[in-house]
Design a protein around this motif. Structure first.
Motif, PDB file in Angstrom:
ATOM      1  N   ALA A 125     -32.667 -87.715 -11.694  1.00  0.00           N
ATOM      2  CA  ALA A 125     -31.661 -87.529 -10.643  1.00  0.00           C
ATOM      3  C   ALA A 125     -32.243 -87.775  -9.257  1.00  0.00           C
ATOM      4  O   ALA A 125     -31.525 -88.194  -8.338  1.00  0.00           O
ATOM      5  CB  ALA A 125     -31.079 -86.121 -10.733  1.00  0.00           C
ATOM      6  N   ALA A 126     -33.552 -87.523  -9.082  1.00  0.00           N
ATOM      7  CA  ALA A 126     -34.194 -87.682  -7.777  1.00  0.00           C
ATOM      8  C   ALA A 126     -34.180 -89.132  -7.304  1.00  0.00           C
ATOM      9  O   ALA A 126     -34.175 -89.385  -6.092  1.00  0.00           O
ATOM     10  CB  ALA A 126     -35.625 -87.163  -7.835  1.00  0.00           C
ATOM     11  N   VAL A 127     -34.171 -90.081  -8.226  1.00  0.00           N
ATOM     12  CA  VAL A 127     -34.139 -91.491  -7.834  1.00  0.00           C
ATOM     13  C   VAL A 127     -32.846 -91.795  -7.079  1.00  0.00           C
ATOM     14  O   VAL A 127     -32.863 -92.447  -6.030  1.00  0.00           O
ATOM     15  CB  VAL A 127     -34.291 -92.411  -9.063  1.00  0.00           C
ATOM     16  N   GLY A 128     -31.722 -91.319  -7.617  1.00  0.00           N
ATOM     17  CA  GLY A 128     -30.445 -91.531  -6.936  1.00  0.00           C
ATOM     18  C   GLY A 128     -30.406 -90.861  -5.578  1.00  0.00           C
ATOM     19  O   GLY A 128     -29.925 -91.449  -4.587  1.00  0.00           O
ATOM     20  N   MET A 129     -30.907 -89.617  -5.488  1.00  0.00           N
ATOM     21  CA  MET A 129     -30.934 -88.913  -4.207  1.00  0.00           C
ATOM     22  C   MET A 129     -31.836 -89.630  -3.213  1.00  0.00           C
ATOM     23  O   MET A 129     -31.555 -89.659  -2.006  1.00  0.00           O
ATOM     24  CB  MET A 129     -31.396 -87.474  -4.411  1.00  0.00           C
ATOM     25  N   THR A 130     -32.922 -90.234  -3.691  1.00  0.00           N
ATOM     26  CA  THR A 130     -33.827 -90.986  -2.822  1.00  0.00           C
ATOM     27  C   THR A 130     -33.094 -92.142  -2.162  1.00  0.00           C
ATOM     28  O   THR A 130     -33.195 -92.351  -0.941  1.00  0.00           O
ATOM     29  CB  THR A 130     -35.033 -91.520  -3.622  1.00  0.00           C
ATOM     30  N   PHE A 131     -32.335 -92.908  -2.944  1.00  0.00           N
ATOM     31  CA  PHE A 131     -31.562 -94.019  -2.391  1.00  0.00           C
ATOM     32  C   PHE A 131     -30.615 -93.534  -1.301  1.00  0.00           C
ATOM     33  O   PHE A 131     -30.510 -94.135  -0.231  1.00  0.00           O
ATOM     34  CB  PHE A 131     -30.751 -94.709  -3.490  1.00  0.00           C
ATOM     35  N   VAL A 132     -29.920 -92.448  -1.585  1.00  0.00           N
ATOM     36  CA  VAL A 132     -28.915 -91.927  -0.656  1.00  0.00           C
ATOM     37  C   VAL A 132     -29.558 -91.416   0.633  1.00  0.00           C
ATOM     38  O   VAL A 132     -29.074 -91.692   1.731  1.00  0.00           O
ATOM     39  CB  VAL A 132     -28.083 -90.815  -1.334  1.00  0.00           C
ATOM     40  N   LEU A 133     -30.673 -90.683   0.512  1.00  0.00           N
ATOM     41  CA  LEU A 133     -31.346 -90.155   1.706  1.00  0.00           C
ATOM     42  C   LEU A 133     -31.949 -91.278   2.539  1.00  0.00           C
ATOM     43  O   LEU A 133     -31.906 -91.228   3.775  1.00  0.00           O
ATOM     44  CB  LEU A 133     -32.440 -89.158   1.303  1.00  0.00           C
ATOM     45  N   ILE A 134     -32.530 -92.276   1.900  1.00  0.00           N
ATOM     46  CA  ILE A 134     -33.080 -93.418   2.645  1.00  0.00           C
ATOM     47  C   ILE A 134     -31.974 -94.089   3.453  1.00  0.00           C
ATOM     48  O   ILE A 134     -32.182 -94.579   4.566  1.00  0.00           O
ATOM     49  CB  ILE A 134     -33.763 -94.416   1.690  1.00  0.00           C
ATOM     50  N   LEU A 135     -30.785 -94.091   2.910  1.00  0.00           N
ATOM     51  CA  LEU A 135     -29.622 -94.671   3.576  1.00  0.00           C
ATOM     52  C   LEU A 135     -29.148 -93.810   4.750  1.00  0.00           C
ATOM     53  O   LEU A 135     -28.342 -94.245   5.555  1.00  0.00           O
ATOM     54  CB  LEU A 135     -28.488 -94.819   2.556  1.00  0.00           C
ATOM     55  N   GLY A 136     -29.651 -92.572   4.829  1.00  0.00           N
ATOM     56  CA  GLY A 136     -29.231 -91.670   5.890  1.00  0.00           C
ATOM     57  C   GLY A 136     -28.104 -90.750   5.474  1.00  0.00           C
ATOM     58  O   GLY A 136     -27.489 -90.093   6.318  1.00  0.00           O
ATOM     59  N   GLY A 137     -27.822 -90.685   4.157  1.00  0.00           N
ATOM     60  CA  GLY A 137     -26.739 -89.835   3.656  1.00  0.00           C
ATOM     61  C   GLY A 137     -27.273 -88.642   2.886  1.00  0.00           C
ATOM     62  O   GLY A 137     -28.443 -88.255   3.030  1.00  0.00           O
ATOM     63  N   ILE A 138     -26.406 -88.052   2.089  1.00  0.00           N
ATOM     64  CA  ILE A 138     -26.787 -86.939   1.210  1.00  0.00           C
ATOM     65  C   ILE A 138     -25.764 -86.872   0.087  1.00  0.00           C
ATOM     66  O   ILE A 138     -24.613 -87.294   0.268  1.00  0.00           O
ATOM     67  CB  ILE A 138     -26.831 -85.594   1.986  1.00  0.00           C
ATOM     68  N   ASP A 139     -26.180 -86.410  -1.083  1.00  0.00           N
ATOM     69  CA  ASP A 139     -25.267 -86.300  -2.219  1.00  0.00           C
ATOM     70  C   ASP A 139     -25.390 -84.915  -2.851  1.00  0.00           C
ATOM     71  O   ASP A 139     -26.296 -84.648  -3.629  1.00  0.00           O
ATOM     72  CB  ASP A 139     -25.574 -87.383  -3.264  1.00  0.00           C
ATOM     73  N   LEU A 140     -24.456 -84.046  -2.490  1.00  0.00           N
ATOM     74  CA  LEU A 140     -24.431 -82.693  -3.037  1.00  0.00           C
ATOM     75  C   LEU A 140     -23.667 -82.608  -4.357  1.00  0.00           C
ATOM     76  O   LEU A 140     -23.595 -81.539  -4.956  1.00  0.00           O
ATOM     77  CB  LEU A 140     -23.796 -81.724  -2.031  1.00  0.00           C
ATOM     78  N   SER A 141     -23.106 -83.729  -4.803  1.00  0.00           N
ATOM     79  CA  SER A 141     -22.306 -83.708  -6.029  1.00  0.00           C
ATOM     80  C   SER A 141     -23.138 -83.921  -7.289  1.00  0.00           C
ATOM     81  O   SER A 141     -22.609 -83.896  -8.397  1.00  0.00           O
ATOM     82  CB  SER A 141     -21.207 -84.770  -5.962  1.00  0.00           C
ATOM     83  N   ILE A 142     -24.453 -84.150  -7.131  1.00  0.00           N
ATOM     84  CA  ILE A 142     -25.311 -84.473  -8.279  1.00  0.00           C
ATOM     85  C   ILE A 142     -25.234 -83.402  -9.367  1.00  0.00           C
ATOM     86  O   ILE A 142     -25.075 -83.710 -10.549  1.00  0.00           O
ATOM     87  CB  ILE A 142     -26.763 -84.691  -7.819  1.00  0.00           C
TER      88      ILE A 142
END
Length: 312
Positions: free
Chosen positions: A48-65
């Motif tokens: 799951a951390a790989v997906g969160m990494t993409f999102v954070l690098i983009l400047g976002g966040i994903d709390l729905s994981i």
């Protein structure tokens, strides 16, 4: 020891120090069975951390994981047990669902310009409710024989979930370092306005990042379902915060534009070792939550300190 060295290798020194500490205070920590147990436990977190990494690098966040993990647990379990669907088809349908929700998050963020925190928080809340509605709050079990291999099986001495995690981490690293999508993630996270002016399709990049986050959360959920052999409406509850802590601890900036999968691996291992070591020391569950919260605060605080230092 200069700041560049600390930034590049500090996370590995922390990991080493943590291993040494728990080896001394909890002799059972270094037993082979426990080490295998730690790697198995962190596998879902790493995926799951790989997906969160993409999102954070983009400047976002994903709390729905965490909620996506829960929902794929419940839906795939329901399809297999109540619907009599083939396990492979049930898992694929579950993954299609998480990908769709991930894309929905990205579409809303990119087109309606809603803050990622609000969008993914709303998705998290809704999906938690949906999981309880589908399952009536009760665990779903009785899966076909062999389904547990994905979460409990071994190939040689290595647990299958660890192999899945390594493959996903390798894919994530390849995407960030060897594809133009990866370069665009960094560009958009570093300066969205400049990325637009340079011809990057920012909307498409946001769609992709959140869709991939949904996909990897779904894979983590399927592995978790196979490991526990039971679909539960609380399977992924709070999981997103462990993922976020691991990724930020691994040096991915909450402001976007920087981060490496190799360091995220160290962050994931730190969270896994910390959790395992505290259990071995019989630390109360609530104190574990306090400690993890402090770790997240310190990781984000250090990231902000670095950003402010550069700005000056």
């Amino acid at each position: 020891m200069n700041m560049r060295f600390v930034k590049s290798y500090g996370i590995y020194l922390i990991l080493l120090a943590l291993i040494i500490f728990f080896s001394v205070v909890a002799p059972a920590f270094m037993r082979f069975n426990n080490i295998i147990n730690v790697t198995r436990q962190v596998s879902m977190l790493g995926i799951a951390a790989v997906g969160m990494t993409f999102v954070l690098i983009l400047g976002g966040i994903d709390l729905s994981i965490g909620s996506l993990i829960t929902l794929v647990n419940i839906v795939a379990a329901w399809l297999m047990v109540k619907g009599g669907v083939n396990p492979w088809i049930a898992c694929i349908l579950g993954l299609i669902m998480t990908v769709a929700f991930g894309f929905m998050n990205g579409w809303i963020i990119a087109n309606i310009k809603m803050p990622p925190l609000i969008v993914t928080l709303a998705t998290m809340t809704s999906l938690e409710g949906a999981a309880y509605i589908i399952s009536d709050g009760l665990p779903i079990f009785g899966f076909p024989k062999g389904f547990s291999f994905l979460g409990q099986g071994y190939i040689g001495p290595i647990p299958v979930p660890v192999i899945v995690m390594i493959i996903i981490l390798a894919i994530g690293s390849f995407m960030l370092n060897k594809t133009y999508f990866g370069r665009h993630f960094y560009a958009v996270g570093g300066n969205e306005e400049a990325s637009l002016l340079s011809g990057i399709n920012v909307k498409r990049i946001k769609y992709l990042a959140y869709t991939l986050s949904g996909l990897f959360a779904g894979i983590a959920g399927i592995v978790m379902l196979s490991r526990t052999n039971s679909g539960q409406a609380v399977a992924g509850k709070g999981f997103e915060f462990d993922v976020l802590t691991a990724v930020v601890l691994g040096g991915v900036s909450v402001s976007g534009g920087s981060g490496k999968i190799s360091q995220v691996v160290a962050g994931v291992l730190i969270i896994g070792i910390l959790s395992n070591g505290l259990v071995l020391l019989n630390v109360n569950t609530y104190w574990q939550m306090v400690i993890k919260g402090i770790v997240l605060m310190l990781a984000v605080g250090y990231d902000c300190y670095q950003k402010n230092s550069v700005a000056k």
